[in-house]
Structures are given as C-alpha cells and as structure tokens.
Design a protein around this motif. Structure first.
Motif, PDB file in Angstrom:
ATOM      1  N   LYS A  29      69.668 -27.114 -52.831  1.00 60.67           N
ATOM      2  CA  LYS A  29      69.203 -27.522 -51.409  1.00 60.67           C
ATOM      3  C   LYS A  29      69.555 -26.236 -50.416  1.00 60.67           C
ATOM      4  O   LYS A  29      70.896 -26.045 -50.439  1.00 60.67           O
ATOM      5  N   GLY A  30      68.895 -25.750 -49.748  1.00 60.14           N
ATOM      6  CA  GLY A  30      69.187 -24.553 -48.935  1.00 60.14           C
ATOM      7  C   GLY A  30      69.063 -23.214 -49.369  1.00 60.14           C
ATOM      8  O   GLY A  30      69.604 -23.044 -50.538  1.00 60.14           O
ATOM      9  N   GLU A  31      68.323 -22.409 -48.851  1.00 64.98           N
ATOM     10  CA  GLU A  31      68.094 -21.074 -49.359  1.00 64.98           C
ATOM     11  C   GLU A  31      69.726 -20.115 -49.209  1.00 64.98           C
ATOM     12  O   GLU A  31      69.782 -19.597 -50.068  1.00 64.98           O
ATOM     13  N   ASN A  32      70.556 -20.435 -48.461  1.00 66.70           N
ATOM     14  CA  ASN A  32      71.768 -20.019 -48.311  1.00 66.70           C
ATOM     15  C   ASN A  32      72.541 -20.174 -49.579  1.00 66.70           C
ATOM     16  O   ASN A  32      73.286 -19.297 -50.246  1.00 66.70           O
ATOM     17  N   ARG A  33      72.543 -21.231 -50.416  1.00 63.34           N
ATOM     18  CA  ARG A  33      73.081 -21.803 -51.924  1.00 63.34           C
ATOM     19  C   ARG A  33      72.187 -20.886 -52.814  1.00 63.34           C
ATOM     20  O   ARG A  33      73.449 -20.394 -53.585  1.00 63.34           O
ATOM     21  N   ILE A  34      71.100 -20.859 -52.571  1.00 62.97           N
ATOM     22  CA  ILE A  34      70.344 -20.079 -53.762  1.00 62.97           C
ATOM     23  C   ILE A  34      70.705 -18.507 -53.638  1.00 62.97           C
ATOM     24  O   ILE A  34      71.110 -17.916 -54.493  1.00 62.97           O
ATOM     25  N   ILE A  38      72.674 -16.100 -56.432  1.00 65.80           N
ATOM     26  CA  ILE A  38      72.122 -14.707 -56.949  1.00 65.80           C
ATOM     27  C   ILE A  38      73.226 -13.549 -56.590  1.00 65.80           C
ATOM     28  O   ILE A  38      73.475 -12.683 -57.272  1.00 65.80           O
ATOM     29  N   ARG A  39      73.806 -13.550 -55.330  1.00 66.47           N
ATOM     30  CA  ARG A  39      74.888 -12.731 -54.933  1.00 66.47           C
ATOM     31  C   ARG A  39      75.834 -12.576 -56.069  1.00 66.47           C
ATOM     32  O   ARG A  39      76.380 -11.369 -56.419  1.00 66.47           O
ATOM     33  N   ALA A  98      68.719 -18.046 -65.703  1.00 64.69           N
ATOM     34  CA  ALA A  98      69.414 -19.317 -66.298  1.00 64.69           C
ATOM     35  C   ALA A  98      70.392 -20.155 -65.354  1.00 64.69           C
ATOM     36  O   ALA A  98      70.251 -21.618 -65.590  1.00 64.69           O
ATOM     37  N   TYR A  99      70.812 -19.324 -64.241  1.00 65.03           N
ATOM     38  CA  TYR A  99      71.644 -20.162 -63.393  1.00 65.03           C
ATOM     39  C   TYR A  99      70.608 -21.213 -62.465  1.00 65.03           C
ATOM     40  O   TYR A  99      71.072 -22.323 -62.017  1.00 65.03           O
ATOM     41  N   PHE A 100      69.261 -21.058 -62.441  1.00 66.33           N
ATOM     42  CA  PHE A 100      68.412 -22.036 -61.938  1.00 66.33           C
ATOM     43  C   PHE A 100      67.366 -22.726 -62.841  1.00 66.33           C
ATOM     44  O   PHE A 100      66.378 -22.890 -62.814  1.00 66.33           O
ATOM     45  N   THR A 101      68.201 -22.858 -63.790  1.00 65.57           N
ATOM     46  CA  THR A 101      67.419 -23.874 -65.180  1.00 65.57           C
ATOM     47  C   THR A 101      68.415 -25.245 -65.129  1.00 65.57           C
ATOM     48  O   THR A 101      69.549 -25.072 -65.482  1.00 65.57           O
TER      49      THR A 101
END
Length: 128
Positions: A29-34, A38-39, A98-101
């Motif tokens: 939840k939340g674009e900041n966490r995504i 990524i960062r 992978a981190y978003f799987t």
C-alpha cells in the motif's frame, strides 16, 4: 460461554504440491513504499544484485516454469515509478520484479478456509 469441541485425529496427511502455487503481483500500500523498495534495489552494487538474483532464481525456479517472465511482467507494472534518467541492468529489472512477486498457494487457501468448518452452534440454522 465456552464451547467444547471434540477433535478426532485421522491418519490423513496433507502433502504439499508446488504445482498448486501461483505467482501474483504484489503491491504494498502506498506509492512511497513501492518507490522505497525500488530505490534499495537501484542502489545495490551490481555484484550484490546479481548474487541476490541468483538466490531468488534458485528458490523460485523449481516451482515456476517461466519465473523470469513473471518478474519481467511485474517490473513493467512498477517500472513506471522509476525516474527516466535511471538506467537499469536486466538483472536489477528482474530483481525489482521479483520483489513485487507474491506466491499464493491455492491448496493452502482451500484447506484453511474457515468457511469449510461448521459453526459449533447449528441450532438456529434451517434444515438443508
């Protein structure tokens, strides 16, 4: 009010079956966490990213035929949040994917769905 349940053990066993595990896109939840995830991958030294990715492939490949394609697809979903001036290697792109799987066990969900257990008080339920 306490309810007393009697449990009867049977010799039946649930055996895992990795063919019943699927992958899904996972978006916290939340674009900041995504962006934060990524960062962290973007900032990994290439050697470390490569090593982490090798371990991910080792872990997933036995359960999923085309896991790298899944990672590519998931990267496409979150890659829009990466500033255009950042160049990523294929390894880092797949590692981000992978981190978003998320793995999801259909078998486990079916076995442990609480709706399959009758409520202990059936007195107010109509017949049938």
């Amino acid at each position: 009010m306490s309810i007393h349940l009697t449990v009867k053990r049977t010799p039946n066993k649930f055996i895992q079956d990795s063919r019943r595990v699927i992958t899904r896109l996972y978006l916290p939840k939340g674009e900041n966490r995504i962006r934060s995830v990524i960062r962290r991958v973007v900032n990994l030294p290439e050697e470390q990213a490569s090593e982490v990715f090798k371990n991910v492939i080792k872990e997933f490949a036995g359960r999923h035929k085309n896991i790298q394609e899944v990672f590519d697809r998931n990267f496409t979903e979150v890659g829009k949040l990466i500033p255009p001036d950042i160049e990523l290697t294929p390894i880092k792109k797949r590692l981000i994917g992978a981190y978003f799987t998320h793995e999801y066990s259909i078998q486990s969900a079916a076995f442990f769905n609480p709706s399959i257990v009758p409520h202990p008080d059936q007195s107010k339920i109509k017949k049938g």
